[in-house]
Structures are given as C-alpha cells and as structure tokens.
Write a protein that holds these residues in place. Structure first.
Motif, PDB file in Angstrom:
ATOM      1  N   SER A   1       0.824  -1.207   0.000  1.00 15.62           N
ATOM      2  CA  SER A   1       0.000   0.000   0.000  1.00 15.62           C
ATOM      3  C   SER A   1       0.858   1.257   0.000  1.00 15.62           C
ATOM      4  O   SER A   1       0.619   2.193  -0.766  1.00 15.62           O
ATOM      5  N   VAL A   2       1.867   1.280   0.858  1.00 16.65           N
ATOM      6  CA  VAL A   2       2.748   2.449   0.932  1.00 16.65           C
ATOM      7  C   VAL A   2       3.485   2.644  -0.392  1.00 16.65           C
ATOM      8  O   VAL A   2       3.569   3.755  -0.910  1.00 16.65           O
ATOM      9  N   ILE A   3       3.996   1.563  -0.944  1.00 12.92           N
ATOM     10  CA  ILE A   3       4.727   1.651  -2.211  1.00 12.92           C
ATOM     11  C   ILE A   3       3.829   2.198  -3.316  1.00 12.92           C
ATOM     12  O   ILE A   3       4.206   3.129  -4.034  1.00 12.92           O
ATOM     13  N   LEU A   4       2.634   1.626  -3.452  1.00 15.70           N
ATOM     14  CA  LEU A   4       1.765   1.997  -4.569  1.00 15.70           C
ATOM     15  C   LEU A   4       1.097   3.352  -4.413  1.00 15.70           C
ATOM     16  O   LEU A   4       0.666   3.945  -5.403  1.00 15.70           O
ATOM     17  N   THR A   5       1.006   3.861  -3.207  1.00 14.03           N
ATOM     18  CA  THR A   5       0.340   5.150  -3.006  1.00 14.03           C
ATOM     19  C   THR A   5       1.313   6.309  -2.813  1.00 14.03           C
ATOM     20  O   THR A   5       0.885   7.450  -2.651  1.00 14.03           O
ATOM     21  N   THR A   6       2.612   6.026  -2.853  1.00 13.41           N
ATOM     22  CA  THR A   6       3.618   7.075  -2.710  1.00 13.41           C
ATOM     23  C   THR A   6       4.047   7.566  -4.087  1.00 13.41           C
ATOM     24  O   THR A   6       4.459   6.771  -4.932  1.00 13.41           O
ATOM     25  N   ARG A   7       3.965   8.860  -4.293  1.00 12.72           N
ATOM     26  CA  ARG A   7       4.414   9.445  -5.558  1.00 12.72           C
ATOM     27  C   ARG A   7       5.934   9.426  -5.630  1.00 12.72           C
ATOM     28  O   ARG A   7       6.614   9.770  -4.661  1.00 12.72           O
TER      29      ARG A   7
ATOM     30  N   ARG B   1       9.498  11.465  -1.357  1.00 16.04           N
ATOM     31  CA  ARG B   1      10.177  11.108  -0.117  1.00 16.04           C
ATOM     32  C   ARG B   1      11.573  11.717  -0.080  1.00 16.04           C
ATOM     33  O   ARG B   1      12.392  11.490  -0.968  1.00 16.04           O
ATOM     34  N   VAL B   2      11.838  12.453   0.976  1.00 15.81           N
ATOM     35  CA  VAL B   2      13.168  13.019   1.169  1.00 15.81           C
ATOM     36  C   VAL B   2      14.140  11.875   1.425  1.00 15.81           C
ATOM     37  O   VAL B   2      13.822  10.942   2.151  1.00 15.81           O
ATOM     38  N   MET B   3      15.302  11.923   0.827  1.00 16.40           N
ATOM     39  CA  MET B   3      16.357  10.918   0.951  1.00 16.40           C
ATOM     40  C   MET B   3      16.031   9.601   0.238  1.00 16.40           C
ATOM     41  O   MET B   3      16.856   8.699   0.228  1.00 16.40           O
ATOM     42  N   ARG B   4      14.844   9.471  -0.310  1.00 19.01           N
ATOM     43  CA  ARG B   4      14.472   8.280  -1.089  1.00 19.01           C
ATOM     44  C   ARG B   4      13.633   8.723  -2.273  1.00 19.01           C
ATOM     45  O   ARG B   4      12.506   8.289  -2.456  1.00 19.01           O
TER      46      ARG B   4
END
Length: 124
Positions: free
Chosen positions: A17-23, A27-30
């Motif tokens: 869920s986190v992977i698919l919903t993160t643009r 993410r700072v540093m990633r």
C-alpha cells in the motif's frame, strides 16, 4: 487500526500500500521510492490507462517489495461511479526481506481507487 506492530502478510499488504500510493520524488532521501500509480489517478479510464496502471504496479512491486512476487493483476471493479479496484495476486515470501525464498504462500490483495485516493484491502 490497533497501533500494534504488523508482521507476516498484514505487514506485506501495508508495505504494498505504501509503495503503490507514494508518488515518486515525494520522499526526502528516497526520491526514487514509490510508484507511478498516483500520477495515473483522475484520468479517463481507457484501455491504455489500465495497462499503464498494471505496468506501474508491476514495476514498483518488483523494485521495492522483496517479500512479494506479482503473478497477476486484474481489474475487478470499474464503473461510472469512478471507483476502480485491481486484484493483485502473487507469491508471498514471509522471509523474503531477509533474502530467504524457501517458504512461499499464494496471496491476494485489492488496490481500490476512488476520488479520495487509493487504499489496499487484504483478501487472502
């Protein structure tokens, strides 16, 4: 939500869920972490767009979730109400994050999308 630490399949579903919903780039540093799925939301649901969602899901899971190997993605719900659901099926490796792929289980989850964004629902 209980606030308790998750493990096993529940943790993997949360990770997916986190992977698919993160643009990507958010993410700072990633900066490379995430998927293109959020970029595809709110566009006309054409066959090309559906294929782009499939490709975005597959690429993101391959890159960032070592405990899950995608087998199939299927559009399981769609309609004029704007709600879409994609069933994601594959092989769950409980110790995949440690590089141990000796134990495996077939599992599925649903990525549902509507005007409020995406959410994951555990299926099996």
């Amino acid at each position: 939500m209980t606030g308790k630490p998750l493990s096993g399949w529940a943790h993997c579903v949360q990770s997916i869920s986190v992977i698919l919903t993160t643009r990507i780039g958010s993410r700072v540093m990633r900066r490379a972490f995430g998927s293109l799925v959020p970029e595809l939301q709110d566009r006309n649901a054409t066959p090309l767009l559906i294929m782009q969602v499939y490709a975005a899901v597959a690429a993101a899971l391959r890159a960032y979730e070592p405990g899950f190997r995608l087998r199939t993605i299927q559009l399981s719900r769609f309609g004029a109400d704007g709600i879409f659901a994609f069933e994601i099926s594959g092989i769950f490796y409980p110790r995949g994050h440690l590089g141990d792929y000796s134990i495996s289980e077939a599992r599925s989850a649903v990525l549902a999308a509507n005007d409020n964004g995406f959410r994951m629902m555990e299926v099996a």
